[in-house]
Scaffold this active site. Structure first.
Site, PDB file in Angstrom:
ATOM      1  N   HIS A  38       5.597  11.882 -10.341  1.00  0.00           N
ATOM      2  CA  HIS A  38       5.244  11.825  -8.922  1.00  0.00           C
ATOM      3  C   HIS A  38       3.795  11.391  -8.758  1.00  0.00           C
ATOM      4  O   HIS A  38       3.471  10.490  -7.989  1.00  0.00           O
ATOM      5  CB  HIS A  38       5.480  13.202  -8.301  1.00  0.00           C
ATOM      6  CG  HIS A  38       5.067  13.318  -6.867  1.00  0.00           C
ATOM      7  ND1 HIS A  38       5.965  13.423  -5.837  1.00  0.00           N
ATOM      8  CD2 HIS A  38       3.849  13.349  -6.282  1.00  0.00           C
ATOM      9  CE1 HIS A  38       5.326  13.521  -4.680  1.00  0.00           C
ATOM     10  NE2 HIS A  38       4.025  13.471  -4.934  1.00  0.00           N
ATOM     11  N   GLU A  39       2.905  12.035  -9.502  1.00  0.00           N
ATOM     12  CA  GLU A  39       1.475  11.784  -9.386  1.00  0.00           C
ATOM     13  C   GLU A  39       1.125  10.347  -9.737  1.00  0.00           C
ATOM     14  O   GLU A  39       0.419   9.656  -9.006  1.00  0.00           O
ATOM     15  CB  GLU A  39       0.724  12.743 -10.327  1.00  0.00           C
ATOM     16  CG  GLU A  39      -0.722  12.901  -9.986  1.00  0.00           C
ATOM     17  CD  GLU A  39      -0.914  13.471  -8.618  1.00  0.00           C
ATOM     18  OE1 GLU A  39      -1.318  12.702  -7.740  1.00  0.00           O
ATOM     19  OE2 GLU A  39      -0.657  14.648  -8.405  1.00  0.00           O
ATOM     20  N   HIS A  59       1.965   7.636  -7.224  1.00  0.00           N
ATOM     21  CA  HIS A  59       1.026   7.400  -6.118  1.00  0.00           C
ATOM     22  C   HIS A  59       0.090   6.252  -6.476  1.00  0.00           C
ATOM     23  O   HIS A  59      -0.283   5.442  -5.630  1.00  0.00           O
ATOM     24  CB  HIS A  59       0.231   8.660  -5.811  1.00  0.00           C
ATOM     25  CG  HIS A  59       0.939   9.589  -4.885  1.00  0.00           C
ATOM     26  ND1 HIS A  59       1.290   9.259  -3.601  1.00  0.00           N
ATOM     27  CD2 HIS A  59       1.361  10.860  -5.060  1.00  0.00           C
ATOM     28  CE1 HIS A  59       1.899  10.284  -3.014  1.00  0.00           C
ATOM     29  NE2 HIS A  59       1.953  11.268  -3.890  1.00  0.00           N
ATOM     30  N   TYR A  76      -0.994   6.514   4.196  1.00  0.00           N
ATOM     31  CA  TYR A  76      -0.589   7.906   4.026  1.00  0.00           C
ATOM     32  C   TYR A  76      -0.624   8.651   5.346  1.00  0.00           C
ATOM     33  O   TYR A  76      -1.279   9.675   5.498  1.00  0.00           O
ATOM     34  CB  TYR A  76      -1.481   8.578   3.004  1.00  0.00           C
ATOM     35  CG  TYR A  76      -0.816   9.740   2.297  1.00  0.00           C
ATOM     36  CD1 TYR A  76       0.327   9.549   1.542  1.00  0.00           C
ATOM     37  CD2 TYR A  76      -1.333  11.017   2.385  1.00  0.00           C
ATOM     38  CE1 TYR A  76       0.933  10.603   0.898  1.00  0.00           C
ATOM     39  CE2 TYR A  76      -0.740  12.084   1.738  1.00  0.00           C
ATOM     40  CZ  TYR A  76       0.394  11.871   1.001  1.00  0.00           C
ATOM     41  OH  TYR A  76       0.997  12.924   0.346  1.00  0.00           O
ATOM     42  N   GLU A  81       5.283   9.353   0.071  1.00  0.00           N
ATOM     43  CA  GLU A  81       5.641  10.590  -0.636  1.00  0.00           C
ATOM     44  C   GLU A  81       7.029  10.484  -1.262  1.00  0.00           C
ATOM     45  O   GLU A  81       7.239  10.917  -2.401  1.00  0.00           O
ATOM     46  CB  GLU A  81       5.611  11.769   0.344  1.00  0.00           C
ATOM     47  CG  GLU A  81       4.278  12.476   0.431  1.00  0.00           C
ATOM     48  CD  GLU A  81       3.878  13.104  -0.886  1.00  0.00           C
ATOM     49  OE1 GLU A  81       4.665  13.865  -1.474  1.00  0.00           O
ATOM     50  OE2 GLU A  81       2.769  12.817  -1.350  1.00  0.00           O
ATOM     51  N   ASP A 121       3.985  16.361   8.880  1.00  0.00           N
ATOM     52  CA  ASP A 121       3.353  16.204   7.573  1.00  0.00           C
ATOM     53  C   ASP A 121       4.179  15.280   6.685  1.00  0.00           C
ATOM     54  O   ASP A 121       5.418  15.368   6.653  1.00  0.00           O
ATOM     55  CB  ASP A 121       3.204  17.581   6.911  1.00  0.00           C
ATOM     56  CG  ASP A 121       2.389  17.530   5.639  1.00  0.00           C
ATOM     57  OD1 ASP A 121       2.937  17.096   4.607  1.00  0.00           O
ATOM     58  OD2 ASP A 121       1.213  17.926   5.666  1.00  0.00           O
ATOM     59  N   HIS A 131       4.759  15.224   3.610  1.00  0.00           N
ATOM     60  CA  HIS A 131       5.584  15.865   2.588  1.00  0.00           C
ATOM     61  C   HIS A 131       6.960  16.254   3.147  1.00  0.00           C
ATOM     62  O   HIS A 131       7.900  16.481   2.384  1.00  0.00           O
ATOM     63  CB  HIS A 131       4.887  17.108   2.036  1.00  0.00           C
ATOM     64  CG  HIS A 131       3.609  16.794   1.315  1.00  0.00           C
ATOM     65  ND1 HIS A 131       2.408  16.695   1.977  1.00  0.00           N
ATOM     66  CD2 HIS A 131       3.352  16.544   0.011  1.00  0.00           C
ATOM     67  CE1 HIS A 131       1.461  16.398   1.096  1.00  0.00           C
ATOM     68  NE2 HIS A 131       2.005  16.305  -0.103  1.00  0.00           N
TER      69      HIS A 131
END
Length: 553
Positions: A367-368, A371, A382, A391, A453, A455
């Site tokens: 995931h990281e 980005h 974002y 996301e 948000d 997320h």
């Protein structure tokens, strides 16, 4: 930088990136066997004509230089104004020789934020189409600001303090830009404020201010918040390097990735992990700031994600230039998060509650690092719907990396962060089959989706991907049972994870831009499915059906 999960449920404008993690090591350069489903094609099945090819560093550089040399002519062909110039950001070449060139734009020497575009060319060099972040012509009456840079900086500092940062000045003087992402281009200032946010996450807040009126136009967070034994992935093989009589956690086979120890610090690179016998970690969490187990997981996560992108999509590293990012573990004290930062080009992991729950699981690592991939391809803003898609992209490819690893200690699933137990009750952070199971994410698109948000607004895209890969209804995969509903009560038949991943990657790298919305994502993925499998294909029809099933039409 972008955290793996929402720190609190405030709506903020941001431009993003998120989490990382992994497992354990002995010497060596390979991870566990790749899941067959993750491969783009078998030996007997050639890659689709529209699939990207792996370019050597020299070939990629040469192609970028070639496209940059003809950029002025491309700008003329597109009808851009005399003050506009194109700068090549990335190039993708397909198996059939087609080339997709992603450009950033300048106006009178100023960067145009939201001016990005992708030109699609056939193997013969003929232009097949153009994908633009905004359709509006880029032109402003003057590049002389009506307010001072100091006023813009003051506004940025106020926004940063609202996020918990305690700074009295910006990291650098505000720079003049053209802000075009909202439609009508205007002259603006972009200011970046550093420091720390209220939960200890580094701050890299970008604030865009109208240079004529002083109105705040946009803001985004540049920090994105996601033999040895690892805590989560068991005993695995890692790439290490022997320097003299000492071994380093330095993977020379994958772009030179290194894993560093911050030892509870919150800045700098830290100290490179070393070991006398090349036997790393214990497989058990420890509150010690010198513990190797978290480092094993982080290194394993980085190498697995590298291999996943290379072997699945022909991508060599996050920037596709053959060079690795680096990882930092033991960030802060009781820091319950992980994040990616473009400014350091690195992944960073906290040790969680009690410093004994490091956020270094494999899907978090994937995931990281994704980005970073998003930042260096579509650059999805974002905030709003594009932020939710940003996301979701990290969740989708983090999931892809987990399945690719085929690691029995952390079997692939459609759950995000199920190993790190941030909620304290054993539940995952997110569920791709039915996102609303986390209590906040949305299953389907609605007109207000862009105001929540990112997320949680990622939910419909995660749901789309699950439906495209696996289909609707009840099924069990790797021992986990899912039951995915649809907005319209339809039955969706999945096309398999391998094809779903190829379609999303193709869309991200060639058809998405910084301002892509859910409706535009539908168009982009349909274009990707058409390029890969044909406009009348089962795959194309499945993409359309899966989007309709999450109310994106």
């Amino acid at each position: 930088m972008t955290p793996l999960h929402a720190r609190h449920r405030r709506t903020a404008l941001a431009v993003a990136t998120t989490v990382a993690a992994g497992a354990l090591l002995t010497t060596g350069l390979t991870t566990g066997s790749a899941a067959a489903d993750a491969a783009p094609a078998s030996a007997a099945e050639p890659a689709p004509a529209g699939a990207p090819v792996l370019l050597s560093a020299a070939a990629r550089t040469s192609l970028i230089q070639e496209q940059q040399a003809s950029a002025a002519g491309t700008a003329d062909d597109l009808g851009l104004g005399a003050k506009e110039k194109l700068v090549v950001k990335d190039v993708v070449k397909d198996a059939d020789g087609s080339v997709h060139t992603r450009y950033e734009r300048t106006y009178d020497g100023l960067p145009v934020l939201g001016g990005d575009l992708v030109v699609h060319e056939s193997a013969s060099g003929a232009t097949r189409g153009v994908t633009k972040a905004v359709e509006a012509a880029v032109e402003v009456p003057s590049v002389t600001p009506g307010i001072t840079a100091g006023k813009a900086e003051k506004q940025a500092l106020t926004a940063a303090k609202a996020a918990g940062a305690q700074r009295t000045e910006a990291d650098s003087a505000p720079r003049k830009v053209i802000w075009a992402a909202d439609g009508k281009p205007v002259l603006a200032y972009e200011t970046v404020v550093g420091g720390l946010q209220d939960d200890g996450t580094p701050n890299e807040l970008h604030v865009v201010t109208d240079a004529a009126t002083g109105e705040k136009l946009y803001e985004w967070q540049g920090v994105h918040t996601g033999t040895g034994k690892g805590l989560y992935s068991g005993t695995v093989t890692l790439g290490t390097y022997k320097s003299g009589t000492t071994y380093q956690l330095y993977d020379t086979a994958r772009g030179g990735h290194k894993t560093y120890n911050l030892a509870r610090g919150t800045s700098g690179t830290g100290t490179l992990f070393t070991d006398a016998d090349d036997v790393w970690g214990t497989g058990t969490a420890s509150s010690s700031s010198s513990d190797q187990t978290a480092a094993v997981d982080a290194a394993y996560g980085a190498q697995t994600t590298w291999d996943f992108y290379k072997n699945t999509f022909g991508r060599s590293g996050i920037r596709n230039d053959g060079k690795a990012a680096y990882s930092r573990v033991h960030y802060g004290n009781n820091y319950v998060n992980a994040f990616w930062s473009d400014s350091c080009f690195c992944m960073t992991y906290g040790d969680g509650s009690g410093n004994t729950h490091p956020l270094t699981s494999l899907d978090v690592a994937g995931h990281e690092m994704t980005h970073g991939v998003t930042s260096h391809t579509a650059g999805l803003n974002y905030s709003g719907e594009s932020g939710g898609l940003n996301e979701a992209t990290s969740d989708i490819f983090g999931t892809g990396a987990e399945f690719y690893a085929n690691n029995p200690s952390d079997a692939g699933d459609y759950l995000i962060g199920e190993k790190i137990d941030i909620n304290g009750d054993g539940s995952p952070l997110r569920h791709m089959d039915r996102p609303s199971k986390d209590g906040a994410s949305k299953d389907y698109w609605s007109s207000g989706l862009g105001s929540i948000d990112v997320h949680y607004s990622s939910g419909p895209a995660n749901h789309f991907f699950y439906l495209l890969a696996e289909g609707s209804g009840t099924k069990t995969v790797n021992g986990v049972t899912y039951n995915s509903p649809t907005y319209n009560g339809s039955t969706v038949t999945g096309i398999g994870r391998a094809k779903a991943l190829q379609i999303w990657y193709k869309a991200l790298t060639t058809y998405f831009t910084s301002t892509t919305t859910y409706k535009a994502a539908r168009t982009g993925t349909l274009n990707a499915a058409s390029a890969l499998y044909g406009s009348g294909s089962t795959e194309y029809k499945a993409v359309a059906a899966a989007w309709t099933a999450v109310n994106v039409n």
